[in-house]
Design a protein around this motif. Structure first.
Motif, short mmCIF file in Angstrom:
data_model
loop_
_atom_site.label_atom_id
_atom_site.label_comp_id
_atom_site.label_asym_id
_atom_site.label_seq_id
_atom_site.Cartn_x
_atom_site.Cartn_y
_atom_site.Cartn_z
N THR A 88 0.83 -1.20 0.00
CA THR A 88 0.00 0.00 0.00
C THR A 88 0.86 1.26 0.00
N ILE A 89 1.85 1.30 0.87
CA ILE A 89 2.75 2.46 0.95
C ILE A 89 3.53 2.62 -0.36
N PHE A 90 4.02 1.51 -0.92
CA PHE A 90 4.79 1.55 -2.16
C PHE A 90 3.92 2.06 -3.31
N GLU A 91 2.71 1.54 -3.42
CA GLU A 91 1.80 1.96 -4.49
C GLU A 91 1.46 3.44 -4.36
N ASP A 92 1.21 3.91 -3.15
CA ASP A 92 0.93 5.34 -2.93
C ASP A 92 2.13 6.18 -3.34
N GLY A 93 3.33 5.71 -3.06
CA GLY A 93 4.54 6.43 -3.45
C GLY A 93 4.71 6.54 -4.95
N LEU A 94 4.26 5.53 -5.70
CA LEU A 94 4.37 5.57 -7.15
C LEU A 94 3.43 6.61 -7.76
N LYS A 95 2.37 6.96 -7.04
CA LYS A 95 1.39 7.92 -7.56
C LYS A 95 1.87 9.36 -7.44
N LEU A 96 2.91 9.59 -6.65
CA LEU A 96 3.39 10.97 -6.45
C LEU A 96 4.04 11.53 -7.68
#
Length: 75
Positions: free
Chosen positions: A67-75
Motif C-alpha cells: 500500500t505504501i509503495f503503491e501510494d509512493g508511485l502515484k506521487l
C-alpha cells in the motif's frame, strides 16, 4: 526485535554473466535462513537500467508495504 536481510546488488551484474551456458534471462536471489524479513536486488532483464526488488515479509506487513509503495508511485 526483527532482523531485516538484504542480498544481491545491481552493481554486481550476474544477469549478464556467462558461465558457459549462455547469458541469463532471469535471476532471483534466494535465502534459506530463519529470517522472515528480507529484500533482494538485481538488474532487470526487461529494461535497461531497471531494477528488480524482491521482498519477503509476513503477510500483514507485506500488505502494508504494498500500500505504501503503491501510494509512493502515484506521487
Amino acid at each position: 526485535m526483527s532482523k531485516f536481510g538484504v542480498s544481491g546488488s545491481p552493481k554486481f551484474d550476474l544477469l549478464n554473466s556467462d558461465f558457459g551456458w549462455g547469458k541469463g534471462r532471469r535471476m532471483e536471489v534466494l535465502s534459506t535462513d530463519d529470517e522472515k524479513y528480507s529484500m533482494s536486488l538485481c538488474n532487470s532483464s526487461d529494461s535497461t537500467g531497471g531494477l528488480v526488488v524482491g521482498m519477503s515479509l509476513p503477510k500483514e506487513r507485506m500488505v502494508a508495504f504494498a500500500t505504501i509503495f503503491e501510494d509512493g508511485l502515484k506521487l
